[in-house]
Design an enzyme around this catalytic site. Structure first.
Site, short mmCIF file in Angstrom:
data_model
loop_
_atom_site.label_atom_id
_atom_site.label_comp_id
_atom_site.label_asym_id
_atom_site.label_seq_id
_atom_site.Cartn_x
_atom_site.Cartn_y
_atom_site.Cartn_z
N SER A 240 59.08 -10.51 4.21
CA SER A 240 60.10 -9.47 4.23
C SER A 240 61.48 -9.87 4.64
CB SER A 240 59.58 -8.70 5.68
OG SER A 240 58.54 -7.88 5.36
N LYS B 288 63.84 -7.93 2.41
CA LYS B 288 64.58 -6.57 2.74
C LYS B 288 65.65 -6.78 2.96
CE LYS B 288 60.31 -4.29 4.64
NZ LYS B 288 59.51 -5.42 4.46
N SER C 1 60.62 -3.41 9.85
CA SER C 1 59.84 -4.08 8.47
C SER C 1 58.85 -2.95 7.94
CB SER C 1 59.22 -5.39 8.67
OG SER C 1 59.44 -6.40 7.87
N LYS D 35 66.19 -10.96 10.43
CA LYS D 35 65.25 -10.52 9.86
C LYS D 35 63.83 -11.40 9.98
CE LYS D 35 63.27 -7.38 7.58
NZ LYS D 35 61.89 -7.77 8.79
#
Length: 329
Positions: A108, A111, A165, A270
Protein backbone atom coordinates in the site's frame (compact mmCIF):
# COMPACT_ATOMS: atom_id res chain seq x y z
CA UNK A 1 -10.09 -39.86 11.58
CA UNK A 2 -10.07 -43.05 13.72
CA UNK A 3 -10.94 -41.02 16.82
CA UNK A 4 -13.76 -39.29 14.95
CA UNK A 5 -15.14 -42.64 13.63
CA UNK A 6 -15.03 -44.25 17.10
CA UNK A 7 -16.87 -41.31 18.63
CA UNK A 8 -19.47 -41.37 15.86
CA UNK A 9 -19.98 -45.13 16.36
CA UNK A 10 -20.38 -44.58 20.11
CA UNK A 11 -23.01 -41.93 19.42
CA UNK A 12 -24.97 -44.16 17.03
CA UNK A 13 -24.95 -47.01 19.55
CA UNK A 14 -26.25 -44.70 22.28
CA UNK A 15 -29.12 -43.59 20.07
CA UNK A 16 -29.95 -47.18 19.12
CA UNK A 17 -30.24 -48.41 22.72
CA UNK A 18 -33.90 -48.66 23.82
CA UNK A 19 -35.02 -46.26 26.52
CA UNK A 20 -31.99 -44.01 26.17
CA UNK A 21 -32.50 -40.46 24.83
CA UNK A 22 -30.09 -39.00 22.34
CA UNK A 23 -27.86 -36.18 23.69
CA UNK A 24 -28.45 -34.23 20.49
CA UNK A 25 -32.25 -34.50 20.70
CA UNK A 26 -34.38 -31.49 21.68
CA UNK A 27 -37.49 -33.59 22.42
CA UNK A 28 -38.48 -34.74 25.91
CA UNK A 29 -39.45 -38.39 26.68
CA UNK A 30 -43.19 -38.96 27.11
CA UNK A 31 -44.35 -39.42 30.72
CA UNK A 32 -45.83 -42.84 31.62
CA UNK A 33 -49.32 -43.08 33.07
CA UNK A 34 -48.92 -43.45 36.87
CA UNK A 35 -50.64 -42.22 39.98
CA UNK A 36 -49.97 -38.69 41.19
CA UNK A 37 -47.63 -40.00 43.86
CA UNK A 38 -45.55 -41.97 41.40
CA UNK A 39 -42.52 -40.23 39.89
CA UNK A 40 -41.15 -41.51 36.60
CA UNK A 41 -37.52 -42.62 36.98
CA UNK A 42 -34.96 -40.32 35.38
CA UNK A 43 -32.16 -41.82 33.32
CA UNK A 44 -28.81 -40.05 33.15
CA UNK A 45 -27.64 -39.55 29.59
CA UNK A 46 -23.93 -39.23 28.96
CA UNK A 47 -23.19 -36.67 26.28
CA UNK A 48 -20.76 -37.50 23.53
CA UNK A 49 -18.33 -34.82 22.35
CA UNK A 50 -17.01 -35.14 18.83
CA UNK A 51 -13.59 -33.54 18.67
CA UNK A 52 -12.32 -32.04 15.45
CA UNK A 53 -9.08 -33.44 14.23
CA UNK A 54 -6.20 -30.98 14.39
CA UNK A 55 -5.55 -29.10 11.17
CA UNK A 56 -1.94 -28.45 10.26
CA UNK A 57 -1.01 -24.76 10.17
CA UNK A 58 -0.59 -23.27 6.72
CA UNK A 59 3.08 -22.45 6.15
CA UNK A 60 3.85 -18.74 5.88
CA UNK A 61 4.35 -17.35 2.40
CA UNK A 62 7.94 -16.24 1.84
CA UNK A 63 8.39 -12.59 0.91
CA UNK A 64 10.33 -11.59 -2.19
CA UNK A 65 13.06 -10.30 0.11
CA UNK A 66 13.34 -13.62 1.93
CA UNK A 67 13.55 -15.52 -1.33
CA UNK A 68 16.32 -13.16 -2.49
CA UNK A 69 18.24 -13.64 0.77
CA UNK A 70 18.05 -9.96 1.69
CA UNK A 71 17.38 -10.75 5.36
CA UNK A 72 20.77 -12.41 5.57
CA UNK A 73 22.51 -9.06 5.06
CA UNK A 74 23.79 -7.79 8.41
CA UNK A 75 23.40 -4.22 9.58
CA UNK A 76 24.73 -2.50 12.72
CA UNK A 77 21.22 -2.04 14.19
CA UNK A 78 19.99 -5.59 13.55
CA UNK A 79 16.85 -4.34 11.81
CA UNK A 80 14.06 -6.77 10.98
CA UNK A 81 13.47 -4.98 7.67
CA UNK A 82 15.47 -6.40 4.79
CA UNK A 83 15.54 -2.92 3.23
CA UNK A 84 16.08 0.34 5.12
CA UNK A 85 17.00 3.83 3.99
CA UNK A 86 17.32 7.10 5.89
CA UNK A 87 17.95 10.33 4.02
CA UNK A 88 18.44 13.92 5.14
CA UNK A 89 15.78 15.66 3.06
CA UNK A 90 17.59 19.00 2.98
CA UNK A 91 21.14 17.86 2.21
CA UNK A 92 20.41 14.52 0.44
CA UNK A 93 22.95 12.89 2.76
CA UNK A 94 22.26 9.17 3.23
CA UNK A 95 22.46 8.50 6.96
CA UNK A 96 21.61 4.79 6.91
CA UNK A 97 21.35 2.31 4.07
CA UNK A 98 20.56 -1.39 3.78
CA UNK A 99 19.83 -2.94 0.38
CA UNK A 100 18.61 0.43 -0.98
CA UNK A 101 18.52 -0.67 -4.63
CA UNK A 102 16.62 -3.93 -4.08
CA UNK A 103 13.42 -3.88 -6.11
CA UNK A 104 10.54 -5.38 -4.11
CA UNK A 105 6.73 -5.30 -3.92
CA UNK A 106 5.65 -2.18 -2.01
CA UNK A 107 2.04 -3.04 -1.07
CA UNK A 108 0.00 0.00 0.00
CA UNK A 109 2.95 2.38 -0.24
CA UNK A 110 1.54 2.43 -3.78
CA UNK A 111 -1.25 4.69 -2.51
CA UNK A 112 1.17 7.61 -2.13
CA UNK A 113 1.59 7.69 -5.92
CA UNK A 114 -2.15 7.17 -6.33
CA UNK A 115 -2.78 10.20 -4.13
CA UNK A 116 -0.17 12.34 -5.91
CA UNK A 117 -1.69 11.63 -9.34
CA UNK A 118 -5.18 12.41 -8.04
CA UNK A 119 -4.10 15.74 -6.52
CA UNK A 120 -2.10 16.81 -9.55
CA UNK A 121 -5.03 15.96 -11.86
CA UNK A 122 -6.94 18.93 -10.47
CA UNK A 123 -10.15 16.91 -10.30
CA UNK A 124 -12.70 18.40 -7.84
CA UNK A 125 -12.35 17.01 -4.33
CA UNK A 126 -16.05 17.51 -3.63
CA UNK A 127 -17.19 15.38 -6.58
CA UNK A 128 -19.21 12.33 -5.45
CA UNK A 129 -17.76 8.92 -6.31
CA UNK A 130 -19.53 5.60 -5.81
CA UNK A 131 -17.92 2.27 -4.87
CA UNK A 132 -19.03 -0.40 -7.35
CA UNK A 133 -18.41 -4.09 -8.03
CA UNK A 134 -15.53 -2.98 -10.23
CA UNK A 135 -13.68 -1.99 -7.05
CA UNK A 136 -13.83 -5.51 -5.61
CA UNK A 137 -10.44 -6.98 -4.74
CA UNK A 138 -9.91 -9.82 -7.19
CA UNK A 139 -6.19 -10.01 -6.36
CA UNK A 140 -6.27 -11.06 -2.69
CA UNK A 141 -10.04 -11.30 -2.14
CA UNK A 142 -9.90 -8.96 0.84
CA UNK A 143 -13.00 -7.27 2.22
CA UNK A 144 -13.70 -3.62 2.88
CA UNK A 145 -15.81 -1.45 5.14
CA UNK A 146 -16.94 0.43 2.04
CA UNK A 147 -19.90 -1.57 0.77
CA UNK A 148 -20.78 -1.51 -2.90
CA UNK A 149 -23.04 1.46 -3.50
CA UNK A 150 -21.24 3.65 -0.94
CA UNK A 151 -20.96 7.23 -2.20
CA UNK A 152 -18.30 9.60 -0.86
CA UNK A 153 -16.53 12.68 -2.14
CA UNK A 154 -13.21 12.30 -3.90
CA UNK A 155 -11.63 14.05 -0.91
CA UNK A 156 -13.08 11.48 1.52
CA UNK A 157 -11.92 8.62 -0.70
CA UNK A 158 -8.43 10.10 -0.73
CA UNK A 159 -8.50 10.49 3.06
CA UNK A 160 -9.49 6.86 3.67
CA UNK A 161 -6.95 5.57 1.13
CA UNK A 162 -4.07 7.37 2.86
CA UNK A 163 -5.11 7.14 6.51
CA UNK A 164 -6.79 3.72 6.71
CA UNK A 165 -5.37 2.21 3.51
CA UNK A 166 -8.86 1.52 2.14
CA UNK A 167 -8.33 -0.45 -1.07
CA UNK A 168 -11.76 0.15 -2.58
CA UNK A 169 -11.32 3.88 -2.03
CA UNK A 170 -7.97 3.85 -3.85
CA UNK A 171 -9.39 1.76 -6.68
CA UNK A 172 -12.42 4.05 -7.05
CA UNK A 173 -10.07 7.04 -7.29
CA UNK A 174 -8.21 5.42 -10.16
CA UNK A 175 -11.36 4.21 -11.90
CA UNK A 176 -12.86 7.71 -11.88
CA UNK A 177 -9.80 9.28 -13.52
CA UNK A 178 -10.31 10.68 -17.05
CA UNK A 179 -9.80 7.72 -19.38
CA UNK A 180 -10.46 5.21 -16.61
CA UNK A 181 -8.18 2.86 -14.70
CA UNK A 182 -5.81 2.14 -17.59
CA UNK A 183 -5.13 5.84 -18.09
CA UNK A 184 -4.66 6.30 -14.35
CA UNK A 185 -2.02 3.56 -14.08
CA UNK A 186 -0.26 5.04 -17.12
CA UNK A 187 -0.21 8.40 -15.31
CA UNK A 188 1.27 6.74 -12.22
CA UNK A 189 4.12 5.25 -14.23
CA UNK A 190 4.68 8.49 -16.16
CA UNK A 191 4.96 10.37 -12.87
CA UNK A 192 7.45 7.83 -11.55
CA UNK A 193 9.62 8.33 -14.63
CA UNK A 194 9.46 12.11 -14.27
CA UNK A 195 10.67 11.80 -10.68
CA UNK A 196 13.62 9.64 -11.71
CA UNK A 197 12.15 6.50 -10.14
CA UNK A 198 13.81 4.15 -12.62
CA UNK A 199 13.25 0.99 -10.55
CA UNK A 200 9.52 1.59 -10.04
CA UNK A 201 6.54 0.10 -11.85
CA UNK A 202 2.80 0.11 -11.10
CA UNK A 203 0.00 -2.09 -12.46
CA UNK A 204 -2.88 -0.89 -10.26
CA UNK A 205 -3.59 1.85 -7.67
CA UNK A 206 -4.05 -0.10 -4.41
CA UNK A 207 -0.86 -2.08 -3.84
CA UNK A 208 -2.64 -5.43 -3.61
CA UNK A 209 -0.64 -6.67 -6.59
CA UNK A 210 2.92 -7.85 -5.96
CA UNK A 211 3.77 -6.47 -9.41
CA UNK A 212 3.71 -2.94 -7.96
CA UNK A 213 7.41 -2.71 -7.19
CA UNK A 214 10.03 -0.14 -6.26
CA UNK A 215 13.30 0.39 -4.39
CA UNK A 216 13.98 2.30 -1.18
CA UNK A 217 15.98 4.93 -3.05
CA UNK A 218 13.06 5.45 -5.46
CA UNK A 219 10.49 5.64 -2.67
CA UNK A 220 12.57 8.30 -0.94
CA UNK A 221 12.09 10.44 -4.06
CA UNK A 222 8.33 9.88 -3.89
CA UNK A 223 8.19 10.78 -0.19
CA UNK A 224 10.24 13.90 -0.87
CA UNK A 225 7.66 15.14 -3.40
CA UNK A 226 4.47 14.08 -1.61
CA UNK A 227 5.65 15.55 1.69
CA UNK A 228 5.62 18.98 0.03
CA UNK A 229 1.89 18.73 -0.76
CA UNK A 230 -0.04 20.13 2.25
CA UNK A 231 -3.19 18.09 1.58
CA UNK A 232 -1.27 14.82 1.44
CA UNK A 233 0.60 15.70 4.62
CA UNK A 234 -2.65 16.40 6.45
CA UNK A 235 -4.54 13.35 5.23
CA UNK A 236 -1.72 10.85 5.70
CA UNK A 237 -1.02 11.96 9.27
CA UNK A 238 -4.67 12.11 10.32
CA UNK A 239 -5.18 9.73 13.26
CA UNK A 240 -8.89 9.06 12.85
CA UNK A 241 -12.04 10.28 11.15
CA UNK A 242 -15.77 9.63 11.26
CA UNK A 243 -17.28 9.11 7.86
CA UNK A 244 -20.99 8.97 7.06
CA UNK A 245 -21.69 5.66 5.32
CA UNK A 246 -25.39 5.87 4.57
CA UNK A 247 -27.17 6.54 7.85
CA UNK A 248 -24.22 5.44 9.97
CA UNK A 249 -21.17 7.34 11.18
CA UNK A 250 -18.26 4.93 10.92
CA UNK A 251 -14.94 5.46 12.69
CA UNK A 252 -11.77 4.97 10.64
CA UNK A 253 -8.29 5.05 12.16
CA UNK A 254 -4.72 5.35 10.95
CA UNK A 255 -2.69 2.21 10.30
CA UNK A 256 0.42 3.85 11.84
CA UNK A 257 0.59 3.83 15.64
CA UNK A 258 3.64 6.13 15.66
CA UNK A 259 1.32 9.08 14.96
CA UNK A 260 0.17 8.86 18.58
CA UNK A 261 3.71 8.73 19.94
CA UNK A 262 4.81 12.13 21.34
CA UNK A 263 8.45 11.30 20.57
CA UNK A 264 7.70 11.46 16.86
CA UNK A 265 7.08 14.53 14.70
CA UNK A 266 5.77 12.97 11.47
CA UNK A 267 4.99 15.14 8.45
CA UNK A 268 3.88 12.38 6.06
CA UNK A 269 3.57 8.62 6.31
CA UNK A 270 2.20 5.49 4.68
CA UNK A 271 2.16 1.85 5.73
CA UNK A 272 1.77 -1.24 3.58
CA UNK A 273 1.44 -5.01 3.76
CA UNK A 274 0.82 -7.99 1.54
CA UNK A 275 2.41 -11.40 2.03
CA UNK A 276 4.87 -10.94 -0.82
CA UNK A 277 6.04 -7.54 0.46
CA UNK A 278 6.10 -8.07 4.22
CA UNK A 279 5.48 -5.06 6.46
CA UNK A 280 6.41 -1.73 4.86
CA UNK A 281 6.61 1.86 6.09
CA UNK A 282 7.70 5.20 4.66
CA UNK A 283 7.79 8.50 6.55
CA UNK A 284 8.99 12.04 6.51
CA UNK A 285 9.76 13.17 10.05
CA UNK A 286 11.69 15.81 11.94
CA UNK A 287 14.27 14.20 14.19
CA UNK A 288 17.46 15.29 15.92
CA UNK A 289 17.09 18.72 14.32
CA UNK A 290 16.88 17.24 10.83
CA UNK A 291 14.11 16.72 8.28
CA UNK A 292 14.41 13.03 7.45
CA UNK A 293 12.95 10.58 4.96
CA UNK A 294 12.75 6.99 6.20
CA UNK A 295 11.94 3.86 4.20
CA UNK A 296 11.48 0.33 5.60
CA UNK A 297 10.55 -2.57 3.32
CA UNK A 298 9.99 -6.28 3.85
CA UNK A 299 9.96 -6.21 7.64
CA UNK A 300 9.25 -9.53 9.33
CA UNK A 301 6.97 -9.58 12.35
CA UNK A 302 3.74 -7.85 13.35
CA UNK A 303 5.28 -4.72 14.92
CA UNK A 304 8.77 -4.99 13.47
CA UNK A 305 8.56 -2.00 11.11
CA UNK A 306 7.63 0.23 14.07
CA UNK A 307 10.42 -1.30 16.16
CA UNK A 308 12.90 -0.67 13.33
CA UNK A 309 11.81 2.97 13.12
CA UNK A 310 12.35 3.28 16.87
CA UNK A 311 15.84 1.76 16.56
CA UNK A 312 16.69 4.34 13.91
CA UNK A 313 15.31 7.17 16.06
CA UNK A 314 17.35 6.12 19.10
CA UNK A 315 20.45 5.58 16.97
CA UNK A 316 20.15 9.05 15.42
CA UNK A 317 19.60 10.59 18.84
CA UNK A 318 22.73 8.90 20.16
CA UNK A 319 24.66 10.06 17.10
CA UNK A 320 23.56 13.63 17.79
CA UNK A 321 24.56 13.38 21.43
CA UNK A 322 27.98 11.97 20.47
CA UNK A 323 28.53 14.80 18.00
CA UNK A 324 27.59 17.38 20.65
CA UNK A 325 29.95 15.81 23.17
CA UNK A 326 32.80 15.76 20.62
CA UNK A 327 32.23 19.46 19.85
CA UNK A 328 32.45 20.37 23.54
CA UNK A 329 35.66 18.42 23.91
Amino acid sequence: MKTFAAALLSLSLTVALPGVASAASDTKPKATKTSAKTVAPTRKVRSVVLRKTAVAATPAVATFGQVAGLHEVDDPLSLKSSVAYVLDQNTNEVLFSKNPQAVLPIASITKLMTALVVVESGLPMDEKLTVTEEDRDTEKNTGSRLAFGTTLTRGDMLHLALMSSENRAAHALGRNYPGGLEAFVAAMNAKAISLGMADTHYVEPTGLSSRNQSSAADLAKLVNVTSQVPLLRDLSTSREARVALGKRLVQFRSTNGLLSNPLWDIGLQKTGFINEAGKCLVMQARMAGRQLIMVFLDSSGKASRIADAERIRKWLSSQGESATASTKL
